[in-house]
Motif scaffolding. Structure first.
Motif, PDB file in Angstrom:
ATOM      1  N   ARG A   1      -9.285  -8.614 -13.673  1.00 33.10           N
ATOM      2  CA  ARG A   1      -7.846  -8.381 -14.009  1.00 33.10           C
ATOM      3  C   ARG A   1      -6.880  -9.595 -13.855  1.00 33.10           C
ATOM      4  O   ARG A   1      -6.086  -9.674 -14.323  1.00 33.10           O
ATOM      5  CB  ARG A   1      -7.474  -6.971 -13.445  1.00 33.10           C
ATOM      6  N   ALA A   2      -7.160  -9.928 -12.405  1.00 36.87           N
ATOM      7  CA  ALA A   2      -6.307 -11.303 -12.140  1.00 36.87           C
ATOM      8  C   ALA A   2      -6.463 -12.529 -12.910  1.00 36.87           C
ATOM      9  O   ALA A   2      -5.740 -13.258 -13.211  1.00 36.87           O
ATOM     10  CB  ALA A   2      -6.537 -11.730 -10.693  1.00 36.87           C
ATOM     11  N   CYS A   3      -7.872 -12.951 -13.305  1.00 37.10           N
ATOM     12  CA  CYS A   3      -8.289 -13.612 -13.995  1.00 37.10           C
ATOM     13  C   CYS A   3      -7.910 -13.819 -15.769  1.00 37.10           C
ATOM     14  O   CYS A   3      -7.567 -14.584 -16.223  1.00 37.10           O
ATOM     15  CB  CYS A   3      -9.924 -13.977 -13.979  1.00 37.10           C
ATOM     16  N   LEU A   4      -8.038 -12.401 -16.167  1.00 36.64           N
ATOM     17  CA  LEU A   4      -8.031 -12.152 -17.568  1.00 36.64           C
ATOM     18  C   LEU A   4      -6.840 -10.993 -18.063  1.00 36.64           C
ATOM     19  O   LEU A   4      -7.470  -9.853 -18.340  1.00 36.64           O
ATOM     20  CB  LEU A   4      -9.491 -11.870 -18.363  1.00 36.64           C
ATOM     21  N   PRO A   5      -5.635 -10.884 -17.354  1.00 40.05           N
ATOM     22  CA  PRO A   5      -5.025  -9.883 -17.677  1.00 40.05           C
ATOM     23  C   PRO A   5      -4.675  -9.544 -19.235  1.00 40.05           C
ATOM     24  O   PRO A   5      -4.505  -8.438 -19.653  1.00 40.05           O
ATOM     25  CB  PRO A   5      -3.473 -10.375 -16.982  1.00 40.05           C
ATOM     26  N   GLU A   6      -4.638 -10.416 -20.120  1.00 44.30           N
ATOM     27  CA  GLU A   6      -4.643 -10.305 -21.424  1.00 44.30           C
ATOM     28  C   GLU A   6      -5.690  -9.442 -21.953  1.00 44.30           C
ATOM     29  O   GLU A   6      -5.299  -8.883 -23.031  1.00 44.30           O
ATOM     30  CB  GLU A   6      -4.860 -11.701 -22.297  1.00 44.30           C
TER      31      GLU A   6
ATOM     32  N   LEU B   1     -20.693  -5.554 -17.730  1.00 41.61           N
ATOM     33  CA  LEU B   1     -19.286  -5.799 -18.071  1.00 41.61           C
ATOM     34  C   LEU B   1     -18.517  -4.420 -18.587  1.00 41.61           C
ATOM     35  O   LEU B   1     -17.294  -4.582 -18.143  1.00 41.61           O
ATOM     36  CB  LEU B   1     -19.275  -6.775 -19.292  1.00 41.61           C
ATOM     37  N   ALA B   2     -19.211  -3.627 -19.059  1.00 40.85           N
ATOM     38  CA  ALA B   2     -18.488  -2.366 -19.421  1.00 40.85           C
ATOM     39  C   ALA B   2     -18.140  -1.421 -18.185  1.00 40.85           C
ATOM     40  O   ALA B   2     -16.776  -1.098 -18.030  1.00 40.85           O
ATOM     41  CB  ALA B   2     -19.446  -1.514 -20.172  1.00 40.85           C
ATOM     42  N   HIS B   3     -18.945  -1.464 -16.890  1.00 37.69           N
ATOM     43  CA  HIS B   3     -18.530  -0.773 -15.896  1.00 37.69           C
ATOM     44  C   HIS B   3     -17.620  -1.602 -15.090  1.00 37.69           C
ATOM     45  O   HIS B   3     -16.619  -1.008 -14.530  1.00 37.69           O
ATOM     46  CB  HIS B   3     -20.015  -0.817 -15.020  1.00 37.69           C
ATOM     47  N   LEU B   4     -17.345  -3.109 -15.265  1.00 37.99           N
ATOM     48  CA  LEU B   4     -16.347  -3.946 -14.775  1.00 37.99           C
ATOM     49  C   LEU B   4     -15.153  -3.562 -15.305  1.00 37.99           C
ATOM     50  O   LEU B   4     -14.171  -3.487 -14.837  1.00 37.99           O
ATOM     51  CB  LEU B   4     -16.796  -5.267 -14.943  1.00 37.99           C
ATOM     52  N   GLY B   5     -15.061  -3.342 -16.816  1.00 36.94           N
ATOM     53  CA  GLY B   5     -13.913  -3.032 -17.530  1.00 36.94           C
ATOM     54  C   GLY B   5     -13.466  -1.487 -17.466  1.00 36.94           C
ATOM     55  O   GLY B   5     -12.217  -1.329 -17.425  1.00 36.94           O
ATOM     56  N   ASN B   6     -14.320  -0.710 -16.914  1.00 29.86           N
ATOM     57  CA  ASN B   6     -13.881   0.496 -16.379  1.00 29.86           C
ATOM     58  C   ASN B   6     -13.261   1.416 -17.668  1.00 29.86           C
ATOM     59  O   ASN B   6     -12.395   2.109 -17.374  1.00 29.86           O
ATOM     60  CB  ASN B   6     -13.018   0.540 -15.239  1.00 29.86           C
TER      61      ASN B   6
ATOM     62  N   PRO C   1      -4.535  -4.833 -21.598  1.00 31.48           N
ATOM     63  CA  PRO C   1      -3.129  -4.799 -22.158  1.00 31.48           C
ATOM     64  C   PRO C   1      -2.452  -3.388 -21.431  1.00 31.48           C
ATOM     65  O   PRO C   1      -1.373  -3.313 -21.471  1.00 31.48           O
ATOM     66  CB  PRO C   1      -3.154  -4.833 -23.374  1.00 31.48           C
ATOM     67  N   ALA C   2      -3.224  -2.528 -21.356  1.00 36.36           N
ATOM     68  CA  ALA C   2      -2.533  -0.970 -20.675  1.00 36.36           C
ATOM     69  C   ALA C   2      -2.421  -1.032 -19.296  1.00 36.36           C
ATOM     70  O   ALA C   2      -2.064   0.201 -19.119  1.00 36.36           O
ATOM     71  CB  ALA C   2      -3.281   0.031 -21.489  1.00 36.36           C
ATOM     72  N   GLU C   3      -2.701  -1.857 -18.713  1.00 38.67           N
ATOM     73  CA  GLU C   3      -2.704  -1.661 -17.364  1.00 38.67           C
ATOM     74  C   GLU C   3      -1.396  -2.569 -16.664  1.00 38.67           C
ATOM     75  O   GLU C   3      -0.984  -3.471 -17.331  1.00 38.67           O
ATOM     76  CB  GLU C   3      -3.936  -2.463 -16.535  1.00 38.67           C
TER      77      GLU C   3
END
Length: 311
Positions: free
Chosen positions: A301-306, A268-273, A309-311
């Motif tokens: 990011r498409a599924c959970l843009p919330e 998950l952390a690598h996914l979140g980058n 927030p900085a992207e």
């Protein structure tokens, strides 16, 4: 010193430090420290170490102490509450870790129950009474996840609270409405922490917060989502549904393949980058290929843009 915690102010979204590892399984202290700095800056309610995702079960005692010093320095310097896990499969090693954790003045100490043989209710209380004495004046949090060999039943907490008054919170797997009702009856004022992906529902039933897997995906996003739960409760529940749908589609299959919780949280952390942690976990456990997380980055990011927030 870290701000003191009570059951009344143990609340919110907490993030955990994940170990960045070299190919030879030694800790990459530079990348691990950078990840901690990101957590400290994210606005979380607190930081904790040495849970399952922190691979506490693989640490040498020297590594354990070094991580404690690092976290105490960073968090206390920024007046951020921090908790030190002192868990171990051996009660004797756990007791020694509690004494050393107390020395860095954390906001609380987390422990699991001894895990080679299951404990009776009497043995659970006997263990926690001695641990509490060793931790004094630092309060305790009991980490009792669903995979623990001894699961503390809701109706045991009245006796635990009576015998261990310094216990301020519990970290558990959560449950349905009936489970929450039983916990309200027996757990009293203990702060109940549930998994991050169920926090919006948990708060509605009286949960206090989460040691959050969502913060593993995006620390700043977990903070933003928690704010939404207060300002827009229905919107917060909608995000929760989409988080759970994403996990069901992309993370649960990895769990069914046999990957453990540390591997899943690093995935998950690598996914979140949000930091260069990597997906490697310590021998003998399997690691998830980094490329899978990298391919899924546009999807999450498409599924959970919330949550970004900085992207």
């Amino acid at each position: 010193m870290a701000p003191a915690l009570t059951s009344a102010d143990l609340r919110g979204t907490w993030g955990t430090l994940l170990l960045s590892l070299h190919p030879d399984d030694t800790i990459d202290w530079g990348r691990t420290t950078h990840a901690l700095d990101v957590l400290v800056a994210a606005g979380l309610d607190g930081v904790y170490v040495h849970g399952t995702a922190g691979e506490f079960h693989t640490l040498s005692e020297d590594e354990y102490d070094q991580i404690n010093e690092l976290v105490a320095d960073r968090c206390a310097g920024h007046r951020i509450p921090f908790q030190i896990g002192a868990s171990h499969m051996s009660a004797q090693t756990c007791l020694a870790r509690v004494r050393r954790a107390r020395a860095v003045a954390p906001s609380a100490v987390q422990v699991t129950l001894p895990d080679w043989l299951p404990l009776s209710r009497t043995e659970v209380i006997r263990f926690l009474v001695r641990i509490a004495s060793a931790a004094d004046p630092v309060p305790l949090v009991l980490y009792n996840p669903p995979h623990a060999k001894t699961l503390v039943a809701a109706d045991s907490y009245a006796a635990v609270r009576r015998e261990v008054p310094s216990l301020i919170g519990i970290k558990v797997g959560g449950g349905d409405a009936a489970w929450y009702a039983a916990m309200r009856e027996y757990a009293g004022d203990l702060a109940i922490f549930v998994p991050g992906h169920g926090l919006a529902t948990g708060l509605r039933h009286g949960a206090a917060g989460s040691y959050s897997n969502v913060a593993a995906l995006s620390p700043a996003g977990a903070v933003a989502w928690q704010r939404m739960m207060v300002e827009d409760p229905e919107g917060g529940l909608d995000v929760e549904r989409r988080i759970q749908s994403f996990l069901a589609d992309h993370v649960d299959p990895l769990a069914r393949q046999g990957f453990g919780n540390p591997a899943l949280d690093k995935f998950l952390a690598h996914l979140g980058n949000w930091a260069e942690i990597g997906t490697r976990v310590r021998w003998p456990y399997d690691s998830i290929d980094e490329s899978l997380a990298e391919r899924l980055r546009p999807t999450v990011r498409a599924c959970l843009p919330e949550l970004f927030p900085a992207e």
